[in-house]
Design a protein around this motif. Structure first.
Motif, PDB file in Angstrom:
ATOM      1  N   ILE A   5      12.329  40.880  50.000  1.00 10.79           N
ATOM      2  CA  ILE A   5      12.432  42.032  48.615  1.00 10.79           C
ATOM      3  C   ILE A   5      11.854  43.541  49.005  1.00 10.79           C
ATOM      4  CG2 ILE A   5      12.803  40.250  46.787  1.00 10.79           C
ATOM      5  CD1 ILE A   5       9.821  41.294  46.471  1.00 10.79           C
ATOM      6  N   GLY A   6      12.851  43.536  50.342  1.00 15.17           N
ATOM      7  CA  GLY A   6      11.619  44.868  51.203  1.00 15.17           C
ATOM      8  C   GLY A   6      11.739  44.256  52.172  1.00 15.17           C
ATOM      9  N   GLU A   7      11.417  46.045  53.025  1.00 15.68           N
ATOM     10  CA  GLU A   7      10.451  45.878  54.043  1.00 15.68           C
ATOM     11  C   GLU A   7       9.522  44.862  54.357  1.00 15.68           C
ATOM     12  OE1 GLU A   7       8.946  49.350  57.865  1.00 15.68           O
ATOM     13  OE2 GLU A   7      10.634  49.449  55.892  1.00 15.68           O
ATOM     14  N   ASN A   8       8.691  45.226  53.647  1.00 15.06           N
ATOM     15  CA  ASN A   8       6.977  45.002  52.995  1.00 15.06           C
ATOM     16  C   ASN A   8       6.999  43.264  52.288  1.00 15.06           C
ATOM     17  OD1 ASN A   8       6.286  46.585  54.957  1.00 15.06           O
ATOM     18  ND2 ASN A   8       6.423  48.218  52.562  1.00 15.06           N
ATOM     19  N   TRP A   9       7.763  42.867  51.326  1.00 11.98           N
ATOM     20  CA  TRP A   9       7.258  41.954  50.619  1.00 11.98           C
ATOM     21  C   TRP A   9       8.637  40.658  50.216  1.00 11.98           C
ATOM     22  CZ3 TRP A   9       2.928  42.087  47.791  1.00 11.98           C
ATOM     23  CH2 TRP A   9       2.259  43.050  47.931  1.00 11.98           C
ATOM     24  N   ASN A  10       8.115  39.924  50.743  1.00 10.75           N
ATOM     25  CA  ASN A  10       8.364  38.662  50.411  1.00 10.75           C
ATOM     26  C   ASN A  10       8.823  37.867  48.686  1.00 10.75           C
ATOM     27  OD1 ASN A  10      10.320  37.720  52.781  1.00 10.75           O
ATOM     28  ND2 ASN A  10       8.472  36.766  53.555  1.00 10.75           N
ATOM     29  N   LEU A  11       9.656  37.295  48.120  1.00 15.23           N
ATOM     30  CA  LEU A  11       9.382  36.409  47.006  1.00 15.23           C
ATOM     31  C   LEU A  11       9.876  35.259  47.052  1.00 15.23           C
ATOM     32  CD1 LEU A  11       9.286  36.398  43.098  1.00 15.23           C
ATOM     33  CD2 LEU A  11      11.935  36.949  43.636  1.00 15.23           C
ATOM     34  N   ILE A  12       8.952  34.069  46.522  1.00 16.50           N
ATOM     35  CA  ILE A  12       9.010  32.644  46.678  1.00 16.50           C
ATOM     36  C   ILE A  12       9.232  31.784  45.953  1.00 16.50           C
ATOM     37  CG2 ILE A  12       7.961  30.747  48.367  1.00 16.50           C
ATOM     38  CD1 ILE A  12       7.092  34.076  49.574  1.00 16.50           C
ATOM     39  N   SER A  13      10.453  31.221  45.637  1.00 14.41           N
ATOM     40  CA  SER A  13      10.376  30.488  43.748  1.00 14.41           C
ATOM     41  C   SER A  13       9.988  28.920  44.429  1.00 14.41           C
ATOM     42  CB  SER A  13      11.601  30.900  43.959  1.00 14.41           C
ATOM     43  OG  SER A  13      12.112  30.030  42.960  1.00 14.41           O
ATOM     44  N   ARG A  14       9.371  28.631  43.881  1.00  8.16           N
ATOM     45  CA  ARG A  14       8.604  27.087  44.236  1.00  8.16           C
ATOM     46  C   ARG A  14       9.424  26.841  42.257  1.00  8.16           C
ATOM     47  NH1 ARG A  14       5.559  25.845  48.429  1.00  8.16           N
ATOM     48  NH2 ARG A  14       5.245  24.133  47.347  1.00  8.16           N
ATOM     49  N   THR A  15      10.132  25.207  42.541  1.00 11.48           N
ATOM     50  CA  THR A  15      10.587  24.754  41.342  1.00 11.48           C
ATOM     51  C   THR A  15      10.226  23.333  41.558  1.00 11.48           C
ATOM     52  OG1 THR A  15      12.499  26.373  41.545  1.00 11.48           O
ATOM     53  CG2 THR A  15      12.576  24.601  39.929  1.00 11.48           C
ATOM     54  N   ILE A  16       9.361  22.517  40.953  1.00  6.96           N
ATOM     55  CA  ILE A  16       9.554  20.721  40.180  1.00  6.96           C
ATOM     56  C   ILE A  16      10.222  20.545  39.102  1.00  6.96           C
ATOM     57  CG2 ILE A  16       7.517  19.701  40.371  1.00  6.96           C
ATOM     58  CD1 ILE A  16       5.457  21.554  41.012  1.00  6.96           C
ATOM     59  N   VAL A  17      10.654  19.395  39.568  1.00  6.84           N
ATOM     60  CA  VAL A  17      12.005  18.992  38.551  1.00  6.84           C
ATOM     61  C   VAL A  17      11.675  17.535  38.625  1.00  6.84           C
ATOM     62  CG1 VAL A  17      14.172  18.951  38.294  1.00  6.84           C
ATOM     63  CG2 VAL A  17      13.225  20.668  39.159  1.00  6.84           C
ATOM     64  N   PRO A  18      10.613  17.352  37.739  1.00  8.46           N
ATOM     65  CA  PRO A  18      10.346  15.694  38.195  1.00  8.46           C
ATOM     66  C   PRO A  18      11.705  14.826  37.262  1.00  8.46           C
ATOM     67  CG  PRO A  18       9.328  17.256  35.837  1.00  8.46           C
ATOM     68  CD  PRO A  18      10.191  17.559  36.316  1.00  8.46           C
ATOM     69  N   ILE A  19      11.907  13.509  37.793  1.00  6.43           N
ATOM     70  CA  ILE A  19      12.297  12.506  37.488  1.00  6.43           C
ATOM     71  C   ILE A  19      11.597  11.079  37.200  1.00  6.43           C
ATOM     72  CG2 ILE A  19      14.286  10.632  38.170  1.00  6.43           C
ATOM     73  CD1 ILE A  19      15.209  12.956  39.981  1.00  6.43           C
ATOM     74  N   ILE A  20      11.260  10.453  35.842  1.00  5.03           N
ATOM     75  CA  ILE A  20      10.057   9.730  35.729  1.00  5.03           C
ATOM     76  C   ILE A  20      10.733   8.252  35.465  1.00  5.03           C
ATOM     77  CG2 ILE A  20       8.224   9.772  34.629  1.00  5.03           C
ATOM     78  CD1 ILE A  20       8.487  12.537  34.296  1.00  5.03           C
ATOM     79  N   TYR A  21      10.030   7.423  35.604  1.00  5.16           N
ATOM     80  CA  TYR A  21      10.225   6.407  35.323  1.00  5.16           C
ATOM     81  C   TYR A  21       8.954   6.013  35.148  1.00  5.16           C
ATOM     82  CZ  TYR A  21      10.388   0.838  34.297  1.00  5.16           C
ATOM     83  OH  TYR A  21      10.139  -0.011  33.656  1.00  5.16           O
TER      84      TYR A  21
END
Length: 268
Positions: free
Chosen positions: A74-90
């Motif tokens: 998102i520019g010369e000096n910064w990153n944006l990191i997206s971390r998603t957790i989608v659980p599938i449960i039994y």
């Protein structure tokens, strides 16, 4: 005919050099994978089995966490990191008289704003929001609450192959089903990892959660071994390990196992 000998010699030299290059690439990816806010795009498929649940410690839960990690510049000096957790449960026997349940759980979405440059002492960090989304397909697979709060991570990686740091977040519920319990939960994950060469890593962590409403910790101690490898042209990481719960609420888990297959998409 005289060209055959030099060509064979070059081919023999190229093979070990290629092997060394592949080992170096595997080590580089393993180090990036140990950093939760690196610039490596990855899709972990994390299989978990935990046992010792329920009033008689005889219930179990099996779940697959689909956890895409997507960094964006998102520019010369910064990153944006997206971390998603989608659980599938039994799960089976967790709630007396309710039988078993299968479906999706609540989604957890974290965003980290992280500087591209390290600090003067070699640390990196990220900070941002975390959101809890009530996406469970069954009432007994989720909390039916919207939640949010801050999240942060700080870590350092050394030339000797060590990675150590901690990830933390806190979630408060702000909307949802009034008949369900409110959420006020702190997650604290100190971690340490050591690269041991050829894309292999050994690691340990505490995925500690404190429920402020119940005043109760849930603390699994995790030990893992992972290896970066290749399936055709696709770089992947295999990980396996155990979870030993040193503290949990009544009816909480006692132990578990985890296996993770991670698809890696390094920048070219």
């Amino acid at each position: 005919m005289h060209l055959a000998v030099p060509c064979v010699g070059l081919a023999m030299l190229a093979a070990p050099l290629s092997g060394l290059a592949q080992a170096a690439e595997a080590d580089r990816l393993a180090q990036q994978l140990a950093n939760p806010i690196s610039s490596l795009t990855s899709v972990p498929l994390q299989f978990n089995y935990i046992d010792g649940l329920g009033v008689n410690d005889e219930a179990s839960r099996t779940f697959l966490n689909v956890q895409p990690v997507v960094p964006v510049s998102i520019g010369e000096n910064w990153n944006l990191i997206s971390r998603t957790i989608v659980p599938i449960i039994y799960q089976e026997g967790v709630f007396p008289g309710a039988g078993s349940q299968f479906g999706t759980g609540d989604v957890l979405q974290s965003l980290f704003f992280s500087p591209k440059a390290l600090t003067a002492s070699g640390w990196t960090w990220g900070i941002g929001p975390v959101l809890l989304l009530p996406t469970a397909s069954d009432d007994l697979l989720g909390g039916e609450k919207w939640g949010g709060g801050p999240t942060a991570v700080v870590l350092k990686q050394t030339p000797q192959g060590w990675t150590y740091g901690a990830l933390v977040n806190h979630i408060w519920s702000f909307a949802g089903d009034d008949d369900r319990a409110d959420v006020s939960s702190t997650f604290l994950q100190p971690f340490v990892a050591r690269g041991v060469g050829q894309g292999r890593t050994v690691s340990a962590s505490l995925e500690s959660t404190f429920d402020w409403k119940a005043r109760q910790w849930t603390i699994p101690v995790n030990f893992f071994y992972s290896k970066v490898s290749r399936i055709g042209s696709q770089m992947v990481s295999y990980q396996g390990g155990i979870n030993l719960f040193v503290d949990s609420p009544a009816g909480g888990p006692e132990w578990g196992v985890r296996f993770t297959l991670t698809f890696l998409y390094p920048r070219r």
